[in-house]
Motif scaffolding. Structure first.
Motif, PDB file in Angstrom:
ATOM      1  N   LYS A 106      13.542  55.405  44.754  1.00  0.00           N
ATOM      2  CA  LYS A 106      12.832  54.294  45.403  1.00  0.00           C
ATOM      3  C   LYS A 106      11.321  54.495  45.357  1.00  0.00           C
ATOM      4  CE  LYS A 106      16.416  52.932  48.675  1.00  0.00           C
ATOM      5  NZ  LYS A 106      16.767  52.816  50.102  1.00  0.00           N
ATOM      6  N   ALA A 109       9.984  53.738  41.871  1.00  0.00           N
ATOM      7  CA  ALA A 109       9.989  52.288  41.626  1.00  0.00           C
ATOM      8  C   ALA A 109       8.846  51.620  42.388  1.00  0.00           C
ATOM      9  CB  ALA A 109      11.336  51.697  42.029  1.00  0.00           C
ATOM     10  N   GLN A 110       8.619  52.048  43.625  1.00  0.00           N
ATOM     11  CA  GLN A 110       7.531  51.475  44.422  1.00  0.00           C
ATOM     12  C   GLN A 110       6.171  51.799  43.818  1.00  0.00           C
ATOM     13  OE1 GLN A 110       7.858  49.352  47.232  1.00  0.00           O
ATOM     14  NE2 GLN A 110       5.761  49.038  46.563  1.00  0.00           N
ATOM     15  N   GLN A 113       5.620  49.453  40.989  1.00  0.00           N
ATOM     16  CA  GLN A 113       5.288  48.115  41.497  1.00  0.00           C
ATOM     17  C   GLN A 113       3.860  48.081  42.040  1.00  0.00           C
ATOM     18  OE1 GLN A 113       8.518  47.535  44.305  1.00  0.00           O
ATOM     19  NE2 GLN A 113       9.491  46.071  42.917  1.00  0.00           N
ATOM     20  N   ASP A 118       6.315  46.288  35.857  1.00  0.00           N
ATOM     21  CA  ASP A 118       7.758  46.178  36.020  1.00  0.00           C
ATOM     22  C   ASP A 118       8.386  47.467  35.519  1.00  0.00           C
ATOM     23  OD1 ASP A 118       7.857  43.467  37.008  1.00  0.00           O
ATOM     24  OD2 ASP A 118       7.325  42.822  34.991  1.00  0.00           O
ATOM     25  N   TYR A 119       9.680  47.634  35.779  1.00  0.00           N
ATOM     26  CA  TYR A 119      10.332  48.869  35.364  1.00  0.00           C
ATOM     27  C   TYR A 119      11.768  48.642  34.933  1.00  0.00           C
ATOM     28  CZ  TYR A 119      11.987  48.653  40.210  1.00  0.00           C
ATOM     29  OH  TYR A 119      12.523  48.241  41.391  1.00  0.00           O
ATOM     30  N   LEU A 121      14.953  51.277  34.946  1.00  0.00           N
ATOM     31  CA  LEU A 121      15.398  52.611  35.317  1.00  0.00           C
ATOM     32  C   LEU A 121      16.857  52.774  34.905  1.00  0.00           C
ATOM     33  CD1 LEU A 121      13.907  52.776  38.931  1.00  0.00           C
ATOM     34  CD2 LEU A 121      12.876  53.573  36.807  1.00  0.00           C
TER      35      LEU A 121
END
Length: 147
Positions: A106, A109-110, A113, A118-119, A121
Motif C-alpha cells: 500500500k 502504491a501511495q 500516486q 499510475d502503477y 503491480l
C-alpha cells in the motif's frame, strides 16, 4: 583507479546528481512505462573480505531505453525499503510504473500516486487474499465476462 574515485563519493549525493542529470536528458511523456526492479550485480561480492554482492533497485524508462536512477539495497534489508527512496528521486508525473510482486505494498502504491503516476503491480499465487480480491473485481456477474 576509477573504483577508488567512485568509492570515495557520497553515494546518496551522487545518486541525486545522477538522477537530476538523467532528468535533463530524458523526455518523459504521458504513458511512459517505468519498470522498477531489483538486481544483484554479478561479481560485486568479495568473499575474502566478507563483502556480499551489491543489490540495487533500478528504474528503467522503456521508450527512452534509459536507466533513470538506482538505489542500493541495504545488506540487512530487502527491496521494499529501497523502492520509496528511488521513487522520491524520480519525476514520474503521467508515467506508468511497473513493479514485481515484492512491490505490492500500500505504501509503495501511495508513493507512486503521490508522484501523480499510475502503477501496475504484480500479484503472485502465494498472495491469496490479494489475488482473490483482484480476481473478484475483474469478474462480473453478468454471464461471467471479464471486464
Amino acid at each position: 583507479m576509477l573504483g577508488k574515485v567512485f568509492a570515495s563519493l557520497d553515494s546518496a549525493q551522487f545518486s541525486k546528481c545522477f538522477v537530476s542529470w538523467v532528468d535533463s536528458l530524458a523526455k518523459m511523456t504521458a504513458g511512459e512505462v517505468i519498470a522498477i526492479d531489483g538486481k544483484t550485480l554479478c561479481g560485486s561480492d568479495d568473499k575474502t573480505c566478507g563483502k556480499s554482492a551489491l543489490h540495487v533497485v533500478s528504474a528503467f524508462a522503456s521508450s527512452n531505453s534509459l536507466c533513470l536512477g538506482q538505489v542500493a539495497v541495504d545488506s540487512k534489508s530487502n527491496e521494499i525499503t529501497a523502492f520509496p527512496q528511488l521513487l522520491y528521486l524520480l519525476i514520474l508525473q503521467g508515467c506508468i510504473v511497473t513493479l514485481d510482486a515484492i512491490g505490492f505494498q500500500k505504501s509503495i502504491a501511495q508513493a507512486i500516486q503521490d508522484k501523480k503516476a499510475d502503477y501496475v503491480l504484480k500479484v503472485k499465487d502465494n498472495q491469496k487474499e490479494h489475488k482473490g480480491k483482484i480476481e473478484k473485481l475483474f469478474h462480473s456477474s453478468d454471464q461471467g465476462r471479464v471486464h
